[in-house]
Each structure stands twice: as C-alpha cells, then as structure tokens.
Design a protein around this motif. Structure first.
Motif, mmCIF file in Angstrom:
data_model
loop_
_atom_site.group_PDB
_atom_site.id
_atom_site.type_symbol
_atom_site.label_atom_id
_atom_site.label_comp_id
_atom_site.label_asym_id
_atom_site.label_seq_id
_atom_site.Cartn_x
_atom_site.Cartn_y
_atom_site.Cartn_z
ATOM 1 N N ASP A 62 -3.239 4.671 -2.809
ATOM 2 C CA ASP A 62 -2.296 5.781 -2.622
ATOM 3 C C ASP A 62 -1.055 5.544 -3.475
ATOM 4 O OD1 ASP A 62 -3.908 7.333 -1.095
ATOM 5 O OD2 ASP A 62 -2.649 7.326 0.690
ATOM 6 N N HIS A 100 2.923 6.164 -3.028
ATOM 7 C CA HIS A 100 3.129 7.622 -3.047
ATOM 8 C C HIS A 100 4.206 8.075 -4.040
ATOM 9 C CE1 HIS A 100 0.290 8.927 -0.002
ATOM 10 N NE2 HIS A 100 0.635 7.893 0.742
ATOM 11 N N SER A 154 0.836 -1.202 0.000
ATOM 12 C CA SER A 154 0.000 0.000 0.000
ATOM 13 C C SER A 154 0.873 1.255 0.000
ATOM 14 C CB SER A 154 -0.892 -0.004 1.246
ATOM 15 O OG SER A 154 -1.801 1.072 1.218
ATOM 16 N N CYS A 155 0.233 2.392 -0.240
ATOM 17 C CA CYS A 155 0.843 3.715 -0.008
ATOM 18 C C CYS A 155 2.219 3.843 -0.673
ATOM 19 C CB CYS A 155 0.912 4.000 1.479
ATOM 20 S SG CYS A 155 -0.689 3.848 2.309
ATOM 21 N N HIS A 169 0.451 3.995 7.357
ATOM 22 C CA HIS A 169 1.882 3.910 7.022
ATOM 23 C C HIS A 169 2.702 3.179 8.089
ATOM 24 C CE1 HIS A 169 1.932 7.236 3.737
ATOM 25 N NE2 HIS A 169 0.777 6.603 3.791
ATOM 26 N N GLY A 206 -4.234 -0.136 4.717
ATOM 27 C CA GLY A 206 -2.979 0.628 4.750
ATOM 28 C C GLY A 206 -3.261 1.962 5.413
ATOM 29 N N HIS A 207 -2.896 3.056 4.761
ATOM 30 C CA HIS A 207 -3.269 4.421 5.127
ATOM 31 C C HIS A 207 -2.515 4.979 6.343
ATOM 32 C CE1 HIS A 207 -5.626 8.002 5.013
ATOM 33 N NE2 HIS A 207 -6.497 7.695 5.945
ATOM 34 N N HIS A 266 -8.260 0.600 1.428
ATOM 35 C CA HIS A 266 -7.151 1.523 1.724
ATOM 36 C C HIS A 266 -7.177 1.942 3.192
ATOM 37 C CE1 HIS A 266 -4.107 4.564 1.331
ATOM 38 N NE2 HIS A 266 -4.923 5.452 1.878
ATOM 39 N N GLU A 312 6.349 5.821 1.563
ATOM 40 C CA GLU A 312 6.405 6.927 2.526
ATOM 41 C C GLU A 312 6.280 6.369 3.935
ATOM 42 O OE1 GLU A 312 6.449 10.435 2.554
ATOM 43 O OE2 GLU A 312 7.093 10.443 0.473
ATOM 44 N N PRO A 313 7.267 5.595 4.378
ATOM 45 C CA PRO A 313 7.131 4.957 5.685
ATOM 46 C C PRO A 313 7.076 5.969 6.829
ATOM 47 C CG PRO A 313 9.368 4.728 4.885
ATOM 48 C CD PRO A 313 8.576 5.319 3.760
ATOM 49 N N SER A 327 3.634 0.986 4.488
ATOM 50 C CA SER A 327 3.777 1.839 3.302
ATOM 51 C C SER A 327 5.039 1.484 2.532
ATOM 52 C CB SER A 327 3.841 3.308 3.731
ATOM 53 O OG SER A 327 4.215 4.127 2.644
ATOM 54 N N TYR A 387 5.789 -4.035 3.431
ATOM 55 C CA TYR A 387 4.616 -4.667 2.843
ATOM 56 C C TYR A 387 4.419 -6.007 3.560
ATOM 57 C CZ TYR A 387 7.316 -8.160 0.182
ATOM 58 O OH TYR A 387 8.116 -9.208 -0.169
#
Lengths: 254, 271
Positions: B36, B10, B7-8, B159, B156-157, B122, B203-204, B200, B213
C-alpha cells in the motif's frame, strides 16, 4: 391552556415538552411555527406520543377554541423573532416558559418569560451563527455513511457546530432521529416508533438542521448526497428487509 | 539483527521520510515494506521512488494491486457508501497520477515475501484484502500463520498495530463418517507463532496522526512498536493542493483514516 416555550438552540425545549406530556393525562396539542417544511421536533414528539394533536401553520385559530380541553405547547424556534410572534401569543393568552442554561444571563428570554426553567449548558449564541437546513424527503440513507458524516460534522469537519438534529429514512425502512449538543452525552441515532417504509422512496418528511459558524454548506450537501442509497439499489434493499422480517421468528414474551 | 517493518504508506512522503529517519536512529540493519505504497495520499510517485531507490523488499498491497489491475475489491470491502465513494475518488486520482515506471514497479511486487522463519504479507497469506484483526478467532489466526510456513507473520492493512502471540497448542481433527462408529483422528502440536501488525506509516487509524512501524530483533524476538511524529500539516496541505477531498486531510490530521474494511475479517473478495 396554551404554553409557549422558547430558548436558545439546544437548551432543551423539545425535551422539556416531552417530559410535560409524559406527566399529564389530559389531551395534548403541539404547534411549532415556521417549521412545516422540516418538522423535526414535531415528528420526534409524534413518534413518542401518537395521540398528540399537531397544529399546522394556518390553524392558529383552532388553538384558542380548543384550549379549554387541551394543553397545547407552542415550541418557538430560536431563530424566530420573539417580537414577531408576540401578537399571536397575546391573542392566545399563553403562559410563557423560557428554557435557559443556569450559567447564562439571558435578559431577553427572562424578560419575556412568565417562568424560567433551567436547561442544557449551551454555547453562547452570537450573531455569526448560521443555520443550514437540508430537506431529504424521498431520500434513503445508508446508516454507516450517515454515522461517518455525523461524526465528522459534530467534530468540526464542516465548520464549528453548536447544534444539530435530524430525522433520516434509512435502508432498513425505519426513520431515525439524531441529536447533537456540544458538551452533552452523545446520543446514538435511534429509530423512531413509526412504521417502516419499504415501498419505494418515502414521501414522509425527513431532513436535518445544523447551527454553527463557518459551515461549509456545499461540502455538507455533497457528503449527505454521497450517503444516499442510489435509485437502483432501493428496491433491492427493501426486498431484503421484507424477506428478513418475514423469516424472523416470532418471539413470545412469557 | 534488528529489522524494521513498515506498511501502508499511502502516498504520504512526509511520514515516510520521518519513519526512515527514525529507523536510522534505531540502527535497524534491514527494512521491509508490506505494501500500500499508494492511495489517498498526495505523493504516490515520490513514495514508490524512495522505496525503490533504497531497494527495500516490498510486497504488494491491495491499493498497489488495484492501481495495476483496476479496482478489484467488491462492494463489501467498503464499510459504507460514503467510504466507497471516497475510496473510488482516491483510486481515480492516484490512477491518473502514477507514472508508467511506478505502475510497472507495483505490478512486479510479490504477494508474500519470506526470509528464514519470517513471512511478510500485506493483508494475510490468503489475500492482500483480508484483515487479520486482533480479535480474529485463534484457530483462523493460527491457520493463517501455519499456511505461511513461518513462525512470525508480519502484516499491515488494518492500520492499527498490534502483536498477537499464538501459544503452542495441541490440535485434534476428527472426521465423522456415515455408517461408521469410527472417528479417524489426526492430532498435532503447533509451535508458538506470532502475528505482528506493523500499523500504518501514512494513514494511521489509531486516533493520532503519528506514523507507526515496527522494529523486530531476530535474535531476541523483541518487538518494538514505534510511533513517529511528523509534520502531518505539510501532507494535509499537499492533499488540498492536489485537489483531493479536503476530508482526507481532516481525517489524516486526527488519525481517523478509514479505508475499506470488510465486516467479516476473513472475507476474501471473489470478484
């Protein structure tokens, strides 16, 4: 009695003066030359000791005439040339105290001082340090934004920082004090014991001072600007705080 | 079967490539993405094109939605004025950068994706802006999983990756009626449910720059939180080259990403 206090940045002048004031019953005065536009330490001390008599630049003569009844501390900013202030200190017959970290062999301060006091461990002062000052009088900052900026700034996002301090008017109407010295336990922002300002833009002084190397001054200025509450939101926030304070139950201590 | 869920991303193409390589090494048979794909990072188009070319089932994240529909989060989605200013800068830059095909792809992404007893979202099944934080109260967390009609909810979301197991429990609902002593009660048992936050890729926010992940085994239900090192300095340089704020690069290098974050984790934007 007049006591002049000098040290490199962050060694603990203001904190030492604070401790001395707490230990005396006599009237105490305070003077910090060349800091009138942004008197961070003055406001900090005044919030702790409201009875403290503050002397402004131009009132040096009064220091001498009142020295019989009052203990007055002259806090000399680190960036002031000691030889430049020497005529005043000689005229006032002041006792000189240098605050120096135990591991620093600073001959200039040791030669100058009548008394040496052990202070905070600090980063060695070099000629490359810059000082960046921002006057924020009239601005109200968002607390979470300021906390983000402060974290970034103290961790080096805008250059290497060896000392930072500031007083900030925040949206809850309180004025907060922030202080940073590397290797020292990080101080949370704390509200000063001063009245809340809830009527428009504050006219009392506020701002910050950062000492460091390769400071990105434009970035710092822009980030601080982004922390400021916009004009359109100031009265809204202040009204919210007023209403919240009006509805807070009174707590009786038993 | 081993599956990989991420996820994420970015707009962080370097991180995505490193994660795809790691997924390959882990011999995962299928990949899912929780959205994302864009925002903050310098390569939104390349990331979307890669996800698209690999035909990865993907749900729409809040940043993807904002690029399609315009900023829809209310002010309370930002933790501070500073975060709001930076978030809007990132949005404006990304909005100008993405090409029409990418925008079209992001627009057709679903909010949820279900496969057997697994659900992929998400933020939460309620909203792609909602944070399912690990400390969220168990009743609300359970309600979110039950509403997805799945046993495992991947999200996710936030991070920050985590696995939360909601033990099977017995719930009883009583209704107080005025002028009546009767309290009709409904009771039911809930089976064991899980929420798996996959962290994420690009953008951790866990204090290190590494991408995160999850590998999940559908047969054993084993979860493996993966943390993958990558050349984040290349991404940082690309952020600066793209003219994005340098503070984005500074924060990325320290795993200090901060996106929008509602104080109330169950807050659902109504704007």
């Amino acid at each position: 009695m007049i006591i002049a206090v000098a040290s490199p940045p962050g060694a603990g002048k203001t904190e030492w003066i604070c401790q001395q004031i707490a230990q005396t019953n006599k009237p105490v005065g305070y003077f910090s030359p060349k800091t009138d536009s942004l008197p961070i330490d003055t406001i900090y001390l005044q919030s702790k000791y409201p009875q403290l008599k503050i002397y402004q630049t131009g009132e040096e003569a009064a220091l001498l005439t009142e020295s019989d009844q009052t203990i007055t501390y002259i806090e000399i900013p680190w960036y002031l040339d000691l030889s430049g202030i020497e005529p005043l200190l000689t005229r006032l017959n002041s006792h000189r105290v240098a605050i120096i970290s135990a591991d620093v062999n600073n001959t200039e301060f040791k030669t100058w001082a009548d008394e040496v006091v052990s202070g905070n461990q600090i980063t060695k002062l070099t000629t490359s340090w810059q000082i960046h000052r921002g006057v924020l009088t009239g601005e109200i900052l968002d607390f979470d934004s300021l906390a983000t900026f402060w974290l970034e700034m103290t961790q080096g996002a805008y250059g290497e920082v060896v000392r930072a301090k500031g007083i900030f008017d925040l949206e809850d109407g309180q004025i907060y004090y922030g202080d940073f010295i590397p290797n020292q336990p990080e101080l949370e922002f704390k509200p000063l014991n001063l009245p809340r300002w809830l009527d428009g833009r504050p006219t009392r002084k506020s701002g910050f001072e950062i000492v460091g190397n390769k400071l990105e001054q434009a970035e710092i200025a822009q980030t601080i600007k982004d922390c400021c509450v916009p004009e359109s939101a100031i009265s809204y926030y202040q009204q919210q705080v007023k209403e919240s304070l009006a509805t807070e139950p009174e707590v009786e201590l038993v | 079967m081993k599956i990989a869920v991420m996820s994420c991303i970015h707009g962080n193409y370097e991180a995505l490539e490193a994660v795809l390589l790691d997924i390959d090494r882990q011999k995962a048979e299928k990949i899912y993405c929780l959205g994302d794909l864009v925002g903050y990072g310098p390569h939104p188009n390349a990331v979307v094109e890669q996800i698209r070319s690999l035909d990865i089932p993907t749900v729409q994240g809040c940043w993807d939605e904002d690029i399609v529909e315009g900023l829809s989060a209310c002010d309370c989605s930002y933790p501070s004025l500073l975060a709001e200013t930076r978030g809007k800068l990132a949005h404006e830059w990304t909005n100008q950068e993405v090409n029409p095909e990418v925008r079209e792809y992001l627009a057709q992404l679903p909010h949820t994706y279900k496969e057997d007893h697994l659900c992929f979202v998400h933020g939460s099944p309620s909203s792609n802006h909602e944070y399912l934080l690990p400390e969220m109260d168990a009743f609300t967390a359970l309600e979110r999983v039950l509403s997805s009609d799945a046993d495992v909810l991947f999200c996710g979301h936030t991070h920050v990756p985590y696995v939360r197991t909601l033990d099977s429990g017995h719930l009883q609902v009583k209704v107080n009626q005025p002028n009546s002593d009767e309290q009709p009660a409904i009771s039911f048992s809930t089976p064991l449910k899980r929420i798996i936050n996959v962290g994420s890729v690009g953008e951790p926010r866990h204090g290190r720059p590494n991408a995160t992940y999850v590998i999940y085994d559908t047969e054993t239900q084993a979860v493996s939180l993966r943390e993958v090192e990558y050349d984040y300095q290349t991404t940082c340089a690309a952020i600066l080259d793209a003219g994005l704020p340098s503070i984005f690069a500074w924060r990325l290098a320290r795993g200090l990403e901060f996106a929008e974050k509602a104080d109330d984790p169950t807050h659902v934007c109504e704007r």
